[in-house]
Design a protein around this motif. Structure first.
Motif, PDB file in Angstrom:
ATOM      1  N   ALA A   1      11.996   2.675   9.458  1.00  0.00           N
ATOM      2  CA  ALA A   1      11.067   4.029  10.185  1.00  0.00           C
ATOM      3  C   ALA A   1       9.799   4.750   9.482  1.00  0.00           C
ATOM      4  CB  ALA A   1      12.262   4.443  11.143  1.00  0.00           C
ATOM      5  N   TYR A   2      10.961   4.728   8.346  1.00  0.00           N
ATOM      6  CA  TYR A   2      10.532   5.643   7.085  1.00  0.00           C
ATOM      7  C   TYR A   2       9.470   5.490   6.046  1.00  0.00           C
ATOM      8  CZ  TYR A   2      10.045   7.623   2.594  1.00  0.00           C
ATOM      9  OH  TYR A   2       9.047   8.058   1.527  1.00  0.00           O
ATOM     10  N   ALA A   3       9.509   3.477   6.302  1.00  0.00           N
ATOM     11  CA  ALA A   3       8.164   2.831   5.860  1.00  0.00           C
ATOM     12  C   ALA A   3       6.593   2.739   6.353  1.00  0.00           C
ATOM     13  CB  ALA A   3       8.176   1.531   5.398  1.00  0.00           C
ATOM     14  N   LEU A   4       7.394   2.552   7.285  1.00  0.00           N
ATOM     15  CA  LEU A   4       6.030   2.940   9.033  1.00  0.00           C
ATOM     16  C   LEU A   4       5.648   4.677   8.874  1.00  0.00           C
ATOM     17  CD1 LEU A   4       4.383   2.090  11.403  1.00  0.00           C
ATOM     18  CD2 LEU A   4       6.544   2.655  13.264  1.00  0.00           C
ATOM     19  N   ALA A   5       6.911   5.683   8.672  1.00  0.00           N
ATOM     20  CA  ALA A   5       5.919   7.222   8.592  1.00  0.00           C
ATOM     21  C   ALA A   5       4.730   7.077   7.489  1.00  0.00           C
ATOM     22  CB  ALA A   5       7.109   7.865   8.727  1.00  0.00           C
ATOM     23  N   ASP A   6       5.166   6.449   6.300  1.00  0.00           N
ATOM     24  CA  ASP A   6       4.139   6.609   4.625  1.00  0.00           C
ATOM     25  C   ASP A   6       3.464   5.701   5.031  1.00  0.00           C
ATOM     26  OD1 ASP A   6       5.049   7.006   2.049  1.00  0.00           O
ATOM     27  OD2 ASP A   6       4.528   5.195   2.244  1.00  0.00           O
ATOM     28  N   LEU A   7       3.265   4.490   5.857  1.00  0.00           N
ATOM     29  CA  LEU A   7       2.259   3.619   5.949  1.00  0.00           C
ATOM     30  C   LEU A   7       0.941   4.566   7.189  1.00  0.00           C
ATOM     31  CD1 LEU A   7       0.417   1.300   4.875  1.00  0.00           C
ATOM     32  CD2 LEU A   7       2.071   0.421   8.108  1.00  0.00           C
ATOM     33  N   LEU A   8       1.439   4.966   7.870  1.00  0.00           N
ATOM     34  CA  LEU A   8       0.782   6.052   8.861  1.00  0.00           C
ATOM     35  C   LEU A   8       0.270   7.292   8.085  1.00  0.00           C
ATOM     36  CD1 LEU A   8       2.642   5.998  12.400  1.00  0.00           C
ATOM     37  CD2 LEU A   8       0.415   4.110  11.313  1.00  0.00           C
ATOM     38  N   GLU A   9       1.438   8.088   7.627  1.00  0.00           N
ATOM     39  CA  GLU A   9       0.621   9.359   6.545  1.00  0.00           C
ATOM     40  C   GLU A   9      -0.486   8.880   5.761  1.00  0.00           C
ATOM     41  OE1 GLU A   9       3.633  12.828   5.580  1.00  0.00           O
ATOM     42  OE2 GLU A   9       3.173  11.380   3.175  1.00  0.00           O
ATOM     43  N   HIS A  10      -0.572   7.478   5.095  1.00  0.00           N
ATOM     44  CA  HIS A  10      -1.014   7.491   4.150  1.00  0.00           C
ATOM     45  C   HIS A  10      -2.726   7.112   5.067  1.00  0.00           C
ATOM     46  CE1 HIS A  10      -3.607   5.446   1.125  1.00  0.00           C
ATOM     47  NE2 HIS A  10      -3.653   4.353   1.829  1.00  0.00           N
ATOM     48  N   ARG A  11      -2.205   6.612   6.066  1.00  0.00           N
ATOM     49  CA  ARG A  11      -3.703   7.017   6.881  1.00  0.00           C
ATOM     50  C   ARG A  11      -4.194   7.956   7.372  1.00  0.00           C
ATOM     51  NH1 ARG A  11      -2.197   0.945   8.915  1.00  0.00           N
ATOM     52  NH2 ARG A  11      -2.107   2.657  11.139  1.00  0.00           N
TER      53      ARG A  11
END
Length: 477
Positions: free
Chosen positions: A177-187
């Motif tokens: 969940a954290y890694a997905l959030a980080d990826l989406l935030e980057h975009r």
């Protein structure tokens, strides 16, 4: 002409203080947590946990458990092979772990497949590791999906990364969940905060910290407009992250509590953060101790922070030694502050040089701070140039300082224009300074209003001047 007192309390953007050699602001940053992604392998093989998790039980119990698992593995128990391999992997025994993990993987244990991927990654075979993670992820391993997602992201394949991280996150894996959030935030994907919240609610401290920062940034305009404290939601997430050992969250939480006047609790969080190595927390703790009258303890924490590269703390030490008359030591710390990027160090060093009659050096450091945006340094530089007869050189620095909010510079510009007979321009700057509480400027505005026959406005400004300590203002009333 007037110069401000040294070193604003909130960095170069705040006006001078009546407290000599006061120092700058405290501000926090981020840190990143992570895992090596091993999976437990017990039961049905679906439970996951971080390799870095604290060991439970005594060393003797662990040795006994290893022996039990080894016996079971030797008898062909697949689960025992998987668990034994995971235990050895966590102990760093890659050679001992690999045969057990390969045997369990051959028997279809998905946790072993994930952990074999972890082992191969540690050995420097990322592509082979990804192959085993894919096998485990397809079989439903959330940790393997997380590891595979990170593998693809590191190689720039964001669509594949998102797919696998989402698989992991939707299975309830907090790191996924954290890694997905980080990826989406980057975009700049609006769904990022939802997943960051999911990770934070499941105990991920960095997610809680970043969520707090996001809430803070969103509410920043309202806070600036109303002078309000950070929102309760931001405080809640800072508190959660701090309670889990996030040192910068503890720093932010301390700052919130200090602003609210809860100094005892603020001090506890600053201390927690400082002990964990956060230099800005050590600096902030020093200010709390100084304000409480414990200068010696304050100096200890400032020294610790300054040695870790905190320019604000170095500047505070310089101020402390300057107040004690230890000018050489003060200069050394002011220079350390400058080297660490603290513009107040240059400004305070200039003040020190000016007091010692070292005018060329004072001008050099005033100019350095002024070019860096320090408005009181710009005002002081203008005064120095004016005293040297360089009116043309002084005026632009007065203007720059006044437009940046320096009250003394606004007053000084008023004097400059009045001396040229430009009464209207002078009055405009006097009014700006008077509105900010400058008593001498209020006197000048009051006198101008008297000359214009506006007795009501004159009285109002003369009262302000008298209230600020102007004897002439009181006399004119």
């Amino acid at each position: 002409m007037q110069t401000s007192d040294p070193g604003p309390t909130q960095g170069p953007e705040e006006s001078g203080s009546a407290d000599p050699y006061r120092t700058g602001t405290r501000a926090p940053g981020t840190e990143v947590t992570g895992t090596d992604g091993t999976e437990d392998g017990t039961g049905d093989g679906t439970a996951a946990r971080e390799t870095a998790a604290d060991e439970t039980g005594a060393a003797a119990e662990e040795v006994a458990e290893l022996a039990r698992r080894r016996l079971a593995a030797e008898s062909g128990d697949t689960e025992a092979m998987s668990v034994l391999g995971a235990m050895l992997l966590r102990r760093g025994d890659l050679d001992g772990a690999e045969p057990h993990l390969r045997a369990a993987t051959a028997a279809g244990d998905r946790a072993a497949a994930n952990n074999l991927g972890v082992l191969l990654q540690q050995r420097g075979y990322p592509e082979e590791a990804a192959g085993w993670w894919r096998i485990a992820a397809v079989a439903g391993s959330a940790p393997a999906a997380h590891a595979l997602g990170r593998h693809h992201r590191e190689r720039g394949d964001e669509p594949a990364a998102e797919y696998w991280l989402r698989q992991s996150a939707e299975q309830g894996h907090v790191l996924g969940a954290y890694a997905l959030a980080d990826l989406l935030e980057h975009r700049a994907d609006t769904d990022a905060e939802r997943w960051m919240r999911v990770a934070a609610e499941r105990g991920h401290r960095e997610a809680a910290y970043r969520l707090a920062r996001a809430v803070d940034r969103r509410s920043a305009p309202d806070q600036a407009a109303e002078g309000a404290a950070p929102s309760a939601a931001a405080e809640q997430w800072y508190r959660q992250a701090a309670a889990r050992g996030h040192r910068r969250a503890a720093l932010h939480l301390g700052a919130i509590l200090e602003k609210r006047g809860e100094l005892k609790e603020a001090g506890r969080w600053y201390l927690t953060s400082a002990k964990d190595g956060e230099a800005r927390a050590a600096c902030a703790l020093g200010f709390l101790l100084r304000d409480a009258g414990d200068t010696e303890s304050a100096a200890v924490w400032w020294l610790r922070a300054a040695q870790d590269g905190d320019g604000n703390a170095a500047n505070a030490l310089g101020a402390l030694h300057a107040e004690r008359g230890e000018t050489q030591t003060a200069e050394r710390w002011y220079r350390a502050a400058m080297n660490a990027g603290d513009v107040n160090g240059a400004y305070n060093l200039a003040l020190l040089c000016a007091e010692q009659g070292r005018t060329p050096q004072a001008e050099q450091w005033y100019r350095s701070a002024a070019y860096a945006g320090h408005r009181e340094a710009a005002n002081a530089l203008a005064v120095l140039l004016l005293q040297g007869g360089d009116t043309a050189g002084a005026e632009p620095w007065f203007s720059k300082a006044a437009e940046a909010g320096s009250v003394d510079a606004a007053f000084n510009l008023g004097i400059l224009y009045a001396g040229r007979g430009l009464e209207r321009d002078a009055l405009r700057w006097y009014e700006q300074a008077a509105a900010a509480g400058h008593s001498e400027a209020a006197l000048q505005v009051g006198m101008a209003r008297l000359r214009a026959g506006d007795e009501r406005a004159a009285e109002r400004h003369l009262r302000c001047a008298a209230g600020g300590g102007s004897a002439e203002g009181a006399y004119r009333l």
